[in-house]
Design a protein around this motif. Sequence first.
Motif, PDB file in Angstrom:
ATOM      1  N   GLY A   1       0.876  -1.301  -0.089  1.00  0.00           N
ATOM      2  CA  GLY A   1      -0.071  -0.018   0.018  1.00  0.00           C
ATOM      3  C   GLY A   1       0.944   1.267  -0.045  1.00  0.00           C
ATOM      4  O   GLY A   1       0.289   2.380  -0.210  1.00  0.00           O
ATOM      5  N   THR A   2       2.063   1.178   0.164  1.00  0.00           N
ATOM      6  CA  THR A   2       3.022   2.308   0.009  1.00  0.00           C
ATOM      7  C   THR A   2       2.896   2.779  -1.254  1.00  0.00           C
ATOM      8  O   THR A   2       3.193   2.170  -2.415  1.00  0.00           O
ATOM      9  CB  THR A   2       4.473   1.928   0.429  1.00  0.00           C
ATOM     10  OG1 THR A   2       4.437   1.239   1.644  1.00  0.00           O
ATOM     11  CG2 THR A   2       5.430   3.509   0.349  1.00  0.00           C
ATOM     12  N   LYS A   3       2.803   4.405  -1.332  1.00  0.00           N
ATOM     13  CA  LYS A   3       2.943   4.853  -2.724  1.00  0.00           C
ATOM     14  C   LYS A   3       3.658   6.261  -2.502  1.00  0.00           C
ATOM     15  O   LYS A   3       3.541   7.004  -1.496  1.00  0.00           O
ATOM     16  CB  LYS A   3       1.378   5.380  -2.740  1.00  0.00           C
ATOM     17  CG  LYS A   3       1.083   5.922  -4.140  1.00  0.00           C
ATOM     18  CD  LYS A   3      -0.338   6.208  -4.469  1.00  0.00           C
ATOM     19  CE  LYS A   3      -0.770   7.324  -3.638  1.00  0.00           C
ATOM     20  NZ  LYS A   3      -2.423   7.758  -4.394  1.00  0.00           N
ATOM     21  N   VAL A   4       4.492   6.439  -3.519  1.00  0.00           N
ATOM     22  CA  VAL A   4       5.351   7.572  -3.797  1.00  0.00           C
ATOM     23  C   VAL A   4       5.094   8.171  -4.877  1.00  0.00           C
ATOM     24  O   VAL A   4       5.188   7.690  -5.915  1.00  0.00           O
ATOM     25  CB  VAL A   4       6.710   7.264  -3.338  1.00  0.00           C
ATOM     26  CG1 VAL A   4       7.829   8.536  -3.445  1.00  0.00           C
ATOM     27  CG2 VAL A   4       6.946   6.615  -2.084  1.00  0.00           C
ATOM     28  N   GLU A   5       4.835   9.553  -4.961  1.00  0.00           N
ATOM     29  CA  GLU A   5       4.713  10.114  -6.058  1.00  0.00           C
ATOM     30  C   GLU A   5       5.347  11.734  -6.083  1.00  0.00           C
ATOM     31  O   GLU A   5       5.176  12.240  -5.076  1.00  0.00           O
ATOM     32  CB  GLU A   5       3.036  10.351  -6.328  1.00  0.00           C
ATOM     33  CG  GLU A   5       2.590  10.853  -7.484  1.00  0.00           C
ATOM     34  CD  GLU A   5       0.973  11.223  -7.687  1.00  0.00           C
ATOM     35  OE1 GLU A   5       0.427  10.497  -6.784  1.00  0.00           O
ATOM     36  OE2 GLU A   5       0.646  11.510  -8.826  1.00  0.00           O
ATOM     37  N   VAL A   6       6.023  11.706  -7.243  1.00  0.00           N
ATOM     38  CA  VAL A   6       6.789  12.850  -7.174  1.00  0.00           C
ATOM     39  C   VAL A   6       6.465  13.673  -8.582  1.00  0.00           C
ATOM     40  O   VAL A   6       6.745  12.845  -9.647  1.00  0.00           O
ATOM     41  CB  VAL A   6       8.257  12.854  -7.265  1.00  0.00           C
ATOM     42  CG1 VAL A   6       9.070  14.051  -7.390  1.00  0.00           C
ATOM     43  CG2 VAL A   6       8.758  12.089  -5.893  1.00  0.00           C
ATOM     44  N   GLU A   7       6.156  15.000  -8.590  1.00  0.00           N
ATOM     45  CA  GLU A   7       5.840  15.487  -9.919  1.00  0.00           C
ATOM     46  C   GLU A   7       6.120  16.812  -9.855  1.00  0.00           C
ATOM     47  O   GLU A   7       6.117  17.557  -9.136  1.00  0.00           O
ATOM     48  CB  GLU A   7       4.267  15.518 -10.134  1.00  0.00           C
ATOM     49  CG  GLU A   7       3.623  15.872 -11.388  1.00  0.00           C
ATOM     50  CD  GLU A   7       2.176  15.884 -11.538  1.00  0.00           C
ATOM     51  OE1 GLU A   7       1.618  15.256 -10.503  1.00  0.00           O
ATOM     52  OE2 GLU A   7       1.272  16.198 -12.493  1.00  0.00           O
ATOM     53  N   ASN A   8       6.974  17.280 -11.294  1.00  0.00           N
ATOM     54  CA  ASN A   8       7.269  18.489 -11.451  1.00  0.00           C
ATOM     55  C   ASN A   8       6.880  18.722 -12.661  1.00  0.00           C
ATOM     56  O   ASN A   8       6.813  17.881 -13.390  1.00  0.00           O
ATOM     57  CB  ASN A   8       8.785  19.030 -10.939  1.00  0.00           C
ATOM     58  CG  ASN A   8       9.671  18.282 -11.833  1.00  0.00           C
ATOM     59  OD1 ASN A   8       9.454  17.887 -12.907  1.00  0.00           O
ATOM     60  ND2 ASN A   8      10.744  17.778 -11.021  1.00  0.00           N
ATOM     61  N   PRO A   9       7.226  20.151 -13.221  1.00  0.00           N
ATOM     62  CA  PRO A   9       6.974  20.211 -14.766  1.00  0.00           C
ATOM     63  C   PRO A   9       7.319  19.440 -15.727  1.00  0.00           C
ATOM     64  O   PRO A   9       6.701  18.895 -16.732  1.00  0.00           O
ATOM     65  CB  PRO A   9       7.388  21.582 -15.088  1.00  0.00           C
ATOM     66  CG  PRO A   9       7.019  22.341 -13.752  1.00  0.00           C
ATOM     67  CD  PRO A   9       7.429  21.160 -12.680  1.00  0.00           C
TER      68      PRO A   9
ATOM     69  N   LYS B   1       4.050   2.457  -6.666  1.00  0.00           N
ATOM     70  CA  LYS B   1       2.837   1.813  -5.753  1.00  0.00           C
ATOM     71  C   LYS B   1       3.203   0.425  -5.290  1.00  0.00           C
ATOM     72  O   LYS B   1       3.332  -0.394  -6.516  1.00  0.00           O
ATOM     73  CB  LYS B   1       1.387   2.120  -6.217  1.00  0.00           C
ATOM     74  CG  LYS B   1       0.654   1.726  -5.341  1.00  0.00           C
ATOM     75  CD  LYS B   1      -0.729   2.033  -5.706  1.00  0.00           C
ATOM     76  CE  LYS B   1      -1.824   1.449  -4.651  1.00  0.00           C
ATOM     77  NZ  LYS B   1      -2.832   0.847  -5.367  1.00  0.00           N
TER      78      LYS B   1
END
Lengths: 136, 92
Positions: B75-83, B90
């Motif tokens: 269930g671990t979720k990591v989301e990184v977003e830049n332009p 996940k």
Amino acid sequence: MTDKRRQILDMLASGKLTAAEAERLIAALERGTAMAAPAGEKLKYLRVLVDTVDEYDGPTKVNVRVPMQLLRAGVRLTGVIPTKARDQVNEALRNQGIPFDINKLTPDNLEEMVEQLRELSVDVDNDRAKVRVFCE
Amino acid sequence: MKAEILPPLTASVHVKPAGWRFGIRLWLPLFLIWLLLLPLFVLALPFLFVASLVFGFRLLRSLGAVMAVLAGFKGTKVEVENPGTRIFVKLN
């Protein structure tokens, strides 16, 4: 009216807060209440949301979700520490001024501590970054 | 085997590097890694048994605790977003 909201309004009335600061605090309080898991439901995740503006990469968003089950499982690891080692750990903690006994870290106590995290809401908001930490 | 004691079996990874029009979507079968590690674990069992006698910890309880920690990652979720870039991981 909740105690926290009353506290903020009392501080506003006594001049310890400006109107803008009080409004920001109440808004953060309402966000935290909205995000908190309903009472009775077991907390499932620790969420960390970061919204920042990096000078090289531009606006950056970070969204991390960590299962609380990981924390609960970590407590089980203390049960496998040999007794002699546990005594040494407790002594080392005491020497550092931390009066904590790892023998008292049981799944029941942990569940009580996790339950207190239900209303945890860390809200940092400045020009460069917004950080939110909460449990759901 | 109960689902609560199984480690994450799959991982979803989406990566969209800067300058790419389309990203890469991967579905990783983590259960294959666990299957590959299983024979190594069986080989290590005698040594773990001896270590448990020498250092005084309970082997079965230790293994259970390690399994529980691994299962806790589900269930671990990591989301990184830049332009320019987007990364999403996940563990299922």
